[in-house]
Design a protein around this motif. Sequence first.
Motif, short mmCIF file in Angstrom:
data_model
loop_
_atom_site.label_atom_id
_atom_site.label_comp_id
_atom_site.label_asym_id
_atom_site.label_seq_id
_atom_site.Cartn_x
_atom_site.Cartn_y
_atom_site.Cartn_z
N ASP A 693 0.84 -1.21 0.00
CA ASP A 693 0.00 0.00 0.00
C ASP A 693 0.86 1.25 0.00
OD1 ASP A 693 -2.23 1.49 0.00
OD2 ASP A 693 -2.78 1.11 2.08
N ASN A 697 -4.55 3.04 0.43
CA ASN A 697 -5.86 2.53 0.05
C ASN A 697 -5.85 1.04 -0.29
OD1 ASN A 697 -4.65 2.38 -2.41
ND2 ASN A 697 -5.99 3.86 -3.42
N GLY A 698 -4.71 0.39 -0.18
CA GLY A 698 -4.64 -1.06 -0.33
C GLY A 698 -4.96 -1.59 -1.69
N ASP A 699 -4.62 -0.89 -2.77
CA ASP A 699 -4.99 -1.38 -4.10
C ASP A 699 -3.82 -1.52 -5.06
OD1 ASP A 699 -4.38 1.23 -4.50
OD2 ASP A 699 -6.29 1.79 -5.43
N GLU A 700 -2.59 -1.55 -4.54
CA GLU A 700 -1.43 -1.70 -5.42
C GLU A 700 -1.07 -3.18 -5.52
OE1 GLU A 700 -1.53 0.65 -3.06
OE2 GLU A 700 -1.74 2.36 -4.39
N THR A 726 -8.04 -5.58 -1.44
CA THR A 726 -8.17 -4.59 -0.35
C THR A 726 -8.48 -5.29 0.96
OG1 THR A 726 -8.93 -2.90 -1.90
CG2 THR A 726 -9.42 -2.55 0.43
N TYR A 729 -5.36 -7.14 2.17
CA TYR A 729 -4.36 -6.23 2.73
C TYR A 729 -4.77 -5.78 4.13
CZ TYR A 729 -1.21 -2.35 3.44
OH TYR A 729 -0.27 -1.51 3.98
#
Length: 825
Positions: A693, A697-700, A726, A729
């Motif tokens: 992250d 936002n936990g979307d990588e 997400t 994570y």
Amino acid sequence: MSARCGGSWVAKRLALAGLAVAVTVTAASAAPTAQLTPASVSFPHVMVGTSSYETYINIQSVGSDVLYIKSIGLAGANPADFVQVRMCPSLRLLPGQACAVQVSFTPTAAGPRSATLSVESNSPGSPDTAALSGIGDPVSPLLAISPASLSFPDQAVGTPGADQTVTLTNPGRANLHIQTIALAGANPGDFVKTTDCDGQTVGWGQVNVCYFGVHFAPTADGNRSGTVVITSDAPGSPHLLNLAGKGVKGLMSLSAAAINFGTTVVGGTLQRQLTITNGAAAPLTVQGASLSSGQPGDFKVVPNCAQTLYSGNSCVLDLSFRPLSLGSRATSLTITSNASNPSVVVPLSGFGDLPTNLLPTPKTDDHSFVQVAPALPGNVCRVRSQGPIDVNVGVSRVVGAVGATGALLTAGAAVTSGVLSPTATLEVLAYNVSSTGSSTDPTHQVSLNGQVVGPLSGSAGQWSVTSFTVPITTLRYPALPLSGPPVPRANVVEVLVDTTHTDDGWCTSVAWAHLSFKALSPVVMIHGNGSNGGFFTRRGFAGALAAAGVVTDNSINLAPSSGGSATIANNMLSLQTQLPSVVQRFGVDSVHVVAHSKGGLDMRAWLGTFGNANPFRVLSLTTLSTPHNGSALADAAEAVRATGLGVPGVSLVNLSFISFGAGIPNLTTSFTAGFNPPLPTGADYRTLAGDTDTDGNGDEYAAARAEGGLNTLFATNPLAVDALVTATYQFMHNVSSVTTVTIPVGIPVFPFIITVTLPLPLPGGGPNDLLVNVFSAHPGRAPFTGVATFSGAAGRDHASMANAASAATVLPFLITTDTTRGDLK
């Protein structure tokens, strides 16, 4: 069933029917029979008045009663020509018994003769008979020779041996007239008949005999043969008596087939002896010993064996070696005699040595290569007219991709990145000396693979090492083989002798040539759970190292077991079957290992068990997102396996992309808490962790999306994958571990057990790469010392921990280790 038992049974059956029956059974009796074997005898031709050999006819009682023999006799046409002798001890033969009758043939007249052996007995067919026949031959003389042949012991050529006696007898019935006795065959002149029976008459009967003698007097060595031919009036004339013997000469047997005196300084003397032994029965006369060919002036022989040697006797030649020049010296010693091997050549050799200040040969390893100069004729101290001295130094280490000639294709990148030294060192140990007293120093020019690198240095009459620094591109390297060790690539070191003068006033000698350079040890990559070696190529790690000129291998595949990835124990054994072969292909004794995810745990297990049991060292282990302290996500997967229910914070749907294979239990926090195999000392251990992250936002998850099951899921439902990542994570951010607890519920009559999962919170939260948090990737225990974390703008998900940027971070670590304890040192 017997007849008697059968009758009883019938009687009983009829009695039951109300009938009176009388049954009488009488046992059968078999009459005896006299069986004669053989049924006929045919004798060979026998002279009238003489007897044939004896033979036997068996009489056997056949039947169940006793055979009583009344008489045994001869009948037929000529019973008087045959003789029978009863051998039976009794004329009463029980069933199966037998006795014998001896018969022979003594004809009373010439022509066919016959008779019958007749046996009268209580046999129903009596008399039983056997036919006898033979042919009587007219009365004539016969010739018997004793012995049937003569074999003489080995005899010296030209010397007669002892007589052997031949006896002639006449077993016939008429006088024998011997006409001639002559010698014939292959070598009749090698045999002598000393007494005579020619023209003699030998009466019949054993009392009358005639004798003659034969002895062996060979005219040549080797096997000799002849025949005594006896003509007479006996049938079958002429009769032959074979003769055989072996002529021998003296045999030179030497104590050595060749003599190497060894090494001495020029002008010094070494002495040896050569023993000559007569190995045959005949006398041996040594006629001479002389030197020829090569350098006979460097050797000397004392001719003190000009004598006659009888069988088993010896004499000794005194030999000496005094080299008059440097290098190998040789000649031939020729010994002549009257032996069966009349001329024997014994090679003599020795070495004229140089001064003894010869320096030791350098050690050969995977970055230092030595070739001792070949001891070719003239190469010990070679003069100008003999041509150059060539020494081929074989480099057996793979340094990178090479062309057809072995030239390195990646030298520029490897030197720039610091994984290969820009130069190599060539050392030559050489000696030069004036062969004619010349005072003008020569120039001995040295080249490597055709490129001139400079002249030899050092003082005349001394061994000296000349060192040359050459560009790394001058060397030639082996190609990477498909299997087994590399085939060494020859690097030709050539010394042109004395380029200063035009005559042979100077000579030079080369003892050895030594090449050395510095190169980073190869990097072996180990993949993680449910992946393969191609992972490092797909993510860019392998390509980045190769672009920097690093020799790498990511061919190891840890095959999954049934239902998922293998356990650490299985992968440890798989590594032992693959890793030594990988290292062998590079021709090195040390490697670096980079392991991703569970591959780091597999390598720790391998190092703890096999790290010190192989002929190579692991200089460093670098782990990328390895869950050294376990993963809460693996805990959750095992909880789902145990309960069939989701875990608070992560649903069954969100866990569906995780493999429930055999390797998952090895990734749990409970397992890794007790997993700490002892690692070999003397290596560097580093860990790298990542935080997916980069903006909170936990979307990588781009790299993770391309690995495993997410790639297929993302293609059909990107939003669902985004939500899944997400949630994953956040779960890893908030949970340190998951435990499974069983609670008994005491309801009357129907008690049961409830299994629940309890996520343990991670106070303050923790960064993670979707599957492994930073706390787990950095174990915080010895001997792991090097620590790096990719976070923020440089954040990584689990798969992108093996990208090109990570390789750029790892490479300096590897160079540091290699510079302190590896081949870059």
